[in-house]
Design a protein around this motif. Structure first.
Motif, PDB file in Angstrom:
ATOM      1  N   TYR A 161       0.822  -1.217   0.000  1.00  0.00           N
ATOM      2  CA  TYR A 161       0.000   0.000   0.000  1.00  0.00           C
ATOM      3  C   TYR A 161       0.851   1.261   0.000  1.00  0.00           C
ATOM      4  CZ  TYR A 161      -3.440   3.486   1.462  1.00  0.00           C
ATOM      5  OH  TYR A 161      -4.238   4.603   1.536  1.00  0.00           O
TER       6      TYR A 161
ATOM      7  N   PRO B 298      -7.094   2.989   1.588  1.00  0.00           N
ATOM      8  CA  PRO B 298      -6.799   1.583   1.872  1.00  0.00           C
ATOM      9  C   PRO B 298      -7.838   0.642   1.261  1.00  0.00           C
ATOM     10  CG  PRO B 298      -6.460   2.900   3.832  1.00  0.00           C
ATOM     11  CD  PRO B 298      -7.094   3.800   2.826  1.00  0.00           C
TER      12      PRO B 298
ATOM     13  N   TYR C  74      -7.280   0.333  -2.440  1.00  0.00           N
ATOM     14  CA  TYR C  74      -6.108  -0.507  -2.698  1.00  0.00           C
ATOM     15  C   TYR C  74      -6.471  -1.986  -2.618  1.00  0.00           C
ATOM     16  CZ  TYR C  74      -1.633  -2.831  -1.968  1.00  0.00           C
ATOM     17  OH  TYR C  74      -0.564  -3.689  -2.055  1.00  0.00           O
TER      18      TYR C  74
ATOM     19  N   ASP D 150      -0.177  -7.736  -3.960  1.00  0.00           N
ATOM     20  CA  ASP D 150       0.373  -7.382  -2.654  1.00  0.00           C
ATOM     21  C   ASP D 150       1.035  -8.620  -2.054  1.00  0.00           C
ATOM     22  OD1 ASP D 150       0.125  -5.245  -0.235  1.00  0.00           O
ATOM     23  OD2 ASP D 150      -0.101  -7.287   0.539  1.00  0.00           O
TER      24      ASP D 150
END
Length: 221
Positions: free
Chosen positions: A157, A166, A169, A180
């Motif tokens: 992030y 957030p 993301y 991620d």
């Protein structure tokens, strides 16, 4: 106590692995693995200490899992039992895990909560995290629990924080637009996002956020 032997693969090469409960004899190596797995800027005071590890193996030994590859201790995963209210999901890691000491472990809890997972950097291409997660899923089923739950860091992030919230993301990660290191791994393990939580853990890369992610026991309603 839990012990399972299987093979993991380095490319096409099988390597013998053992997933088992860790014991006091493993403590020094487990602390070293933490240091290798969570280098700065991750706070070193959040690495395991011997008192925490002793609590893990005495208060809830079933939730203290490690994996060996050809005799080398390569990673660990730790959990405790808690009560979780889906209507009030927000919490901090330090509160739900008792700062990793798990003195709040509740033998009657319906939720297996993942405290920590770490794999030695040199062993991260072997699928060891998924092997240990599977062991935890088996514990959920064996005990008739409702779910497995835990907060996933979102270290990627930091590259998007200036343009995405957030939640946005995480949506990008779930859609496959962004990969991620942690959240994508948990998705591969079968975990499903529940909610983004702020101030979950002191974590510069994640801007102190985490994603609560669960795996529901398919044998319970």
């Amino acid at each position: 106590m839990y012990r399972k032997e299987q093979y993991v693969f380095s490319g096409d090469q099988p390597r013998h692995a053992v997933i088992r409960n860790y014991t006091e004899a493993d403590f020094d190596e487990l602390i070293q693995i933490q240091a290798e797995s969570f280098p700065p800027p991750f706070p070193s005071e959040l690495w395991w200490n011997r008192e925490q590890l002793m609590n893990h193996v005495t208060l809830f030994p079933e939730g203290a899992i490690c994996v060996e590859v050809e005799g080398v201790l390569a990673g660990s995963m730790t959990a405790l039992l808690v009560h979780f209210d889906p209507e009030h999901p927000d919490h901090r890691w330090e509160d739900v895990t008792d700062n990793g000491y798990i003195r709040n472990h509740d033998p009657k809890g319906e939720t297996l909560y993942i405290v920590d997972i770490c794999i030695r950097p040199g062993y991260r291409k072997l699928g060891l995290g998924q092997c240990m997660m599977q062991a935890m899923y088996e514990l959920v089923v064996q005990r008739g629990l409702t779910r497995l739950l835990g907060g996933g860091r979102m270290p990627g992030y930091s590259r998007f924080a200036d343009k995405l919230s957030p939640e946005q993301y995480v949506e990008r990660v779930v859609s496959g637009e962004v990969k991620d290191p942690v959240i994508t791994f948990l998705l591969r393990c079968g975990r499903v996002p529940v909610k983004v939580v702020a101030d979950y853990l002191e974590d510069e890369e994640s801007h102190n956020h985490a994603v609560l992610m669960e795996w529901k026991n398919p044998f319970t309603s």
